[in-house]
Design a protein around this motif. Structure first.
Motif, PDB file in Angstrom:
ATOM      1  N   ARG A  65      38.953  -8.788 -17.596  1.00  0.00           N
ATOM      2  CA  ARG A  65      39.196  -7.265 -16.983  1.00  0.00           C
ATOM      3  C   ARG A  65      38.977  -6.417 -16.216  1.00  0.00           C
ATOM      4  O   ARG A  65      39.285  -6.097 -15.127  1.00  0.00           O
ATOM      5  N   ALA A  66      37.395  -6.598 -16.578  1.00  0.00           N
ATOM      6  CA  ALA A  66      36.459  -5.255 -15.366  1.00  0.00           C
ATOM      7  C   ALA A  66      37.144  -6.521 -13.813  1.00  0.00           C
ATOM      8  O   ALA A  66      37.247  -5.446 -12.740  1.00  0.00           O
ATOM      9  N   GLY A  67      37.148  -7.820 -13.517  1.00  0.00           N
ATOM     10  CA  GLY A  67      37.531  -8.057 -12.724  1.00  0.00           C
ATOM     11  C   GLY A  67      39.315  -7.533 -11.634  1.00  0.00           C
ATOM     12  O   GLY A  67      38.939  -7.371 -11.023  1.00  0.00           O
ATOM     13  N   LEU A  68      40.423  -7.732 -13.032  1.00  0.00           N
ATOM     14  CA  LEU A  68      40.941  -7.018 -12.617  1.00  0.00           C
ATOM     15  C   LEU A  68      41.385  -5.646 -12.027  1.00  0.00           C
ATOM     16  O   LEU A  68      41.958  -5.128 -11.588  1.00  0.00           O
ATOM     17  N   LEU A  69      40.403  -4.446 -12.678  1.00  0.00           N
ATOM     18  CA  LEU A  69      40.348  -3.629 -12.530  1.00  0.00           C
ATOM     19  C   LEU A  69      39.774  -3.602 -10.893  1.00  0.00           C
ATOM     20  O   LEU A  69      40.768  -1.774 -10.464  1.00  0.00           O
ATOM     21  N   ALA A  70      38.934  -4.365 -10.967  1.00  0.00           N
ATOM     22  CA  ALA A  70      37.951  -3.762  -9.482  1.00  0.00           C
ATOM     23  C   ALA A  70      39.086  -4.606  -8.647  1.00  0.00           C
ATOM     24  O   ALA A  70      38.414  -4.733  -7.260  1.00  0.00           O
ATOM     25  N   LEU A  71      40.280  -4.829  -8.132  1.00  0.00           N
ATOM     26  CA  LEU A  71      41.095  -5.598  -7.868  1.00  0.00           C
ATOM     27  C   LEU A  71      40.113  -7.246  -7.207  1.00  0.00           C
ATOM     28  O   LEU A  71      40.507  -7.388  -6.031  1.00  0.00           O
ATOM     29  N   ASP A  72      39.403  -7.618  -7.794  1.00  0.00           N
ATOM     30  CA  ASP A  72      38.314  -8.258  -7.223  1.00  0.00           C
ATOM     31  C   ASP A  72      39.439  -9.413  -7.190  1.00  0.00           C
ATOM     32  O   ASP A  72      39.673 -10.563  -7.560  1.00  0.00           O
ATOM     33  N   PRO A  73      38.890 -10.645  -5.481  1.00  0.00           N
ATOM     34  CA  PRO A  73      39.946 -11.349  -5.601  1.00  0.00           C
ATOM     35  C   PRO A  73      39.652 -12.563  -6.157  1.00  0.00           C
ATOM     36  O   PRO A  73      38.737 -12.707  -6.196  1.00  0.00           O
ATOM     37  N   VAL A  74      40.841 -13.423  -6.218  1.00  0.00           N
ATOM     38  CA  VAL A  74      40.628 -15.153  -7.731  1.00  0.00           C
ATOM     39  C   VAL A  74      40.935 -15.684  -6.656  1.00  0.00           C
ATOM     40  O   VAL A  74      42.319 -15.666  -5.681  1.00  0.00           O
ATOM     41  N   THR A  75      40.104 -17.231  -6.372  1.00  0.00           N
ATOM     42  CA  THR A  75      40.620 -17.924  -5.203  1.00  0.00           C
ATOM     43  C   THR A  75      40.309 -19.473  -6.264  1.00  0.00           C
ATOM     44  O   THR A  75      40.209 -19.817  -7.432  1.00  0.00           O
ATOM     45  N   HIS A  76      41.874 -19.910  -5.501  1.00  0.00           N
ATOM     46  CA  HIS A  76      42.151 -21.064  -6.874  1.00  0.00           C
ATOM     47  C   HIS A  76      41.243 -22.397  -6.292  1.00  0.00           C
ATOM     48  O   HIS A  76      41.186 -22.138  -5.139  1.00  0.00           O
ATOM     49  N   VAL A  77      41.514 -23.512  -6.634  1.00  0.00           N
ATOM     50  CA  VAL A  77      40.711 -24.412  -7.019  1.00  0.00           C
ATOM     51  C   VAL A  77      41.503 -25.932  -6.493  1.00  0.00           C
ATOM     52  O   VAL A  77      42.791 -25.738  -7.180  1.00  0.00           O
ATOM     53  N   VAL A  78      41.456 -26.048  -4.965  1.00  0.00           N
ATOM     54  CA  VAL A  78      42.092 -27.099  -5.066  1.00  0.00           C
ATOM     55  C   VAL A  78      41.129 -28.994  -5.389  1.00  0.00           C
ATOM     56  O   VAL A  78      40.395 -28.994  -4.439  1.00  0.00           O
ATOM     57  N   LEU A  79      42.104 -30.303  -5.716  1.00  0.00           N
ATOM     58  CA  LEU A  79      41.082 -31.136  -5.947  1.00  0.00           C
ATOM     59  C   LEU A  79      41.814 -31.696  -5.231  1.00  0.00           C
ATOM     60  O   LEU A  79      43.147 -32.672  -5.476  1.00  0.00           O
ATOM     61  N   LEU A  80      41.841 -32.635  -4.369  1.00  0.00           N
ATOM     62  CA  LEU A  80      42.633 -33.172  -2.996  1.00  0.00           C
ATOM     63  C   LEU A  80      41.787 -34.462  -3.862  1.00  0.00           C
ATOM     64  O   LEU A  80      40.877 -35.257  -4.296  1.00  0.00           O
ATOM     65  N   ASN A  81      43.422 -35.980  -4.301  1.00  0.00           N
ATOM     66  CA  ASN A  81      42.802 -37.305  -4.033  1.00  0.00           C
ATOM     67  C   ASN A  81      42.299 -38.469  -3.797  1.00  0.00           C
ATOM     68  O   ASN A  81      43.217 -38.324  -2.737  1.00  0.00           O
ATOM     69  N   ARG A  82      41.293 -38.836  -3.725  1.00  0.00           N
ATOM     70  CA  ARG A  82      40.904 -39.542  -2.571  1.00  0.00           C
ATOM     71  C   ARG A  82      40.806 -41.196  -3.073  1.00  0.00           C
ATOM     72  O   ARG A  82      40.173 -41.795  -2.557  1.00  0.00           O
TER      73      ARG A  82
END
Length: 580
Positions: A86-103
């Motif tokens: 909730r705090a991050g939402l109100l502060a408009l903090d950026p969210v970085t999604h996780v990419v896992l590459l199949n090796r």
């Protein structure tokens, strides 16, 4: 709620409950799944709330995820949609999604490597659901991620053998920063060759002051216990339909229902697929605590609301359930697509048999799943042939939203077991143990062939921990058939492959998203083996293309390109074979 995790054993076999020391070790006979999350490298903690705060409805739905080949190497990669607080939402903090590459596969286990940032998969707000498809028609799968605060389109700019890169831009269709998109689905709804998007919207809530105790006159109680508030008493939101454009900004808002807006509802899961065999994709939305929605495609860019007429909006007594996830599949082998919807505890998983002409009948009890699923609160759901016997099975990922579920006399629990039913003749299911040994707060789940042997593996997300990978140990490529239906190099959503076999008609359909807040393997899977005597594909728009039956031999991955027929056929990997 926090995504802090407890260290997990590397390997847990499902079907026997036996615990081994390492993934890929000696397995008891008949174990269908093996838990290999840590060995595969997908045990990445995700955020969905702050553990120091009391839960609100903002924290309960969990994260989204997608299985998609981002880099064009023919292996399924994994994108994990991170959440916020909730705090991050109100502060408009950026969210970085996780990419896992199949090796590739080593020692019988697919190995994933986390991508170095920046990938461009960054957005504001509290992201949730995801869909994948080639929006700009450049041959690379793009991502649409919905959420509370922002809906984003991520155009894939990854070059072969180069780093993963996305170009982000905001999606249109938002009227308020409190608009909450729970799930997203893509298909060409109007036949113009461009992908359209449907955004299932949930409810309106003030993240700075979510209600506690009551919402207006509505007390927030359940089984006599005070619980978090919602959805009852909170305003519903109207879903959004976005028509595809040939160039940036790629989408524009449109009214799908002729002469009327989409009625507001508590939308959670969404499916965009052909349910009446006419080559045009319908829209089905699993609504929370309200009748589910079914929009019939009129084949002219418009839809008709047939929800209540369809029989798939409520239970057989006309009562609304609290729908979560939705999938389709032909569980009774009659050649059309049936629906399965996960619901709240005390309601059971709903199975709607397709009787044709968009008329459905609730067969949950007749199929043998109603009573066994009643104590559970389901989210991710899949109708798929996990044991490769030719009949679709049923898997649900389960977990409650109220910690108070652990109190006496509720008839359920907070953390819950996953559930697996084996399908069989007559459209009957038989529950089989899925004894993970640990109850989960299960949420989204994905299915797909991650190790190249053709059978369907599972990825299950949890609210309080890292994702879990369950490798399918059928390990019999000769019993699997994978089929890609594509236009150029892009999957064709709503395309239906029909195979005629000695046991009857087999059908499967390509979807952009299925289950709950997730994207599964776009390739079609058939378990067997059995000879194919005839084959055809019905493309969006209704054109039927005959295909050579001999091309669909089990043990292979077959690729069909629209207008060109079968363009590739290659053997599946031997089980456990090491490959780069």
């Amino acid at each position: 709620m926090s995504a802090l995790r407890t260290p997990l054993p590397l390997c847990l076999l499902l079907g026997s409950g036996a615990l081994l020391a390492a993934c890929g070790g000696q397995r008891p006979e008949h174990a269908l799944f093996e838990e290999c999350s840590a060995a595969a490298g997908i045990d990445v903690p995700l955020v969905c709330g702050d553990p120091a705060q009391e839960d609100s409805i903002l924290e309960v739905n969990g994260n989204g995820a997608a299985l998609v080949d981002l880099d064009g190497d023919a292996d399924l990669d994994l994108v994990l949609v991170d959440g916020s607080t909730r705090a991050g939402l109100l502060a408009l903090d950026p969210v970085t999604h996780v990419v896992l590459l199949n090796r590739g596969v080593r020692d019988g286990v697919p190995r994933f490597e986390r991508c170095a940032e920046p990938t461009g998969l960054v957005q504001r707000g509290w992201p949730t659901g995801v869909a994948a498809g080639d929006v700009d028609r450049d041959g690379r799968p793009d991502l649409l991620v919905g959420g509370l605060g922002e809906d984003a389109l991520f155009l894939n700019r990854t070059e072969r053998d180069g780093p993963v890169r996305f170009e982000p831009q905001a999606l249109p269709g938002r009227a308020s920063p409190r608009d909450w998109t729970a799930s997203v689905a893509l298909a060409d709804g109007d036949g113009d060759g461009r992908l359209d998007a449907y955004l299932a919207r949930y409810l309106d809530i003030d993240p700075a002051a979510p209600p506690t105790g009551h919402v207006g006159p509505v007390a927030c109680t359940w089984h006599g216990h005070t619980v978090m508030c919602g959805p009852h008493g909170l305003p519903e939101q109207a879903d959004v339909y976005l028509r595809g454009l040939p160039q940036a900004p790629w989408f524009e808002p449109a009214d799908p229902i002729a002469g009327a807006p989409v009625p507001p509802a508590y939308g959670l899961g969404v499916l965009f697929g052909d349910l009446d065999a006419d080559g045009w994709s319908e829209i089905y939305v699993a609504n929370d605590s309200q009748p589910n929605s079914l929009l019939r495609n009129l084949a002219d860019g418009r839809f008709e609301d047939v929800s209540l007429l369809s029989g798939a909006a409520t239970d057989s007594a006309g009562r609304a359930r609290a729908g979560m996830g939705v999938d389709l599949g032909d569980y009774d082998r009659d050649g059309d697509f049936d629906l399965v919807i996960t619901n709240f505890s005390d309601e059971g998983t709903a199975l709607f048999r397709n009787d044709g002409h968009l008329l459905f009948r609730d067969h949950s009890a007749a199929a043998g799943i109603a009573l066994a699923s009643r104590p559970l609160l389901g989210w991710g759901v899949h109708l798929a042939d996990f044991d490769s016997d030719g009949w679709l099975d049923l898997y649900t990922s389960n977990g409650h939203v109220f910690p108070q579920a652990d109190r006496p006399h509720t008839g359920t629990s907070y953390a819950q077991l996953q559930q697996y039913f084996r399908g069989g003749p007559g459209g009957r299911f038989t529950e089989a143990p899925f004894p993970d040994g640990r109850k989960l707060l299960g949420r989204a789940s994905l299915r797909g062939d991650l190790d190249g042997d053709g059978d369907l593996d599972l990825v299950t997300l949890t609210l309080d921990g890292a994702p879990r990978l369950y490798l399918n140990r059928t390990d019999a490529p000769e019993r699997q058939l994978l089929v890609t239906l594509q236009d150029g190099t892009a999957p064709v959503f709503g395309a239906v492959l029909t195979l005629q076999t000695p046991s009857g008609t087999r059908v499967a359909q390509v979807l952009s998203a299925r289950g709950f807040q997730g994207v599964s393997d776009p390739r079609l899977h058939f378990g067997g083996p059995e000879p194919v005597s005839a084959a055809s594909v019905r493309w969006p728009g209704g054109a039927v293309e005959p295909l050579p039956a001999e091309a669909f031999a089990f043990g292979r991955h077959v690729t069909v390109t629209r207008g060109q027929g079968v363009v590739d056929s290659r053997p599946l990997q031997a089980a456990g074979e090491t490959r780069p």
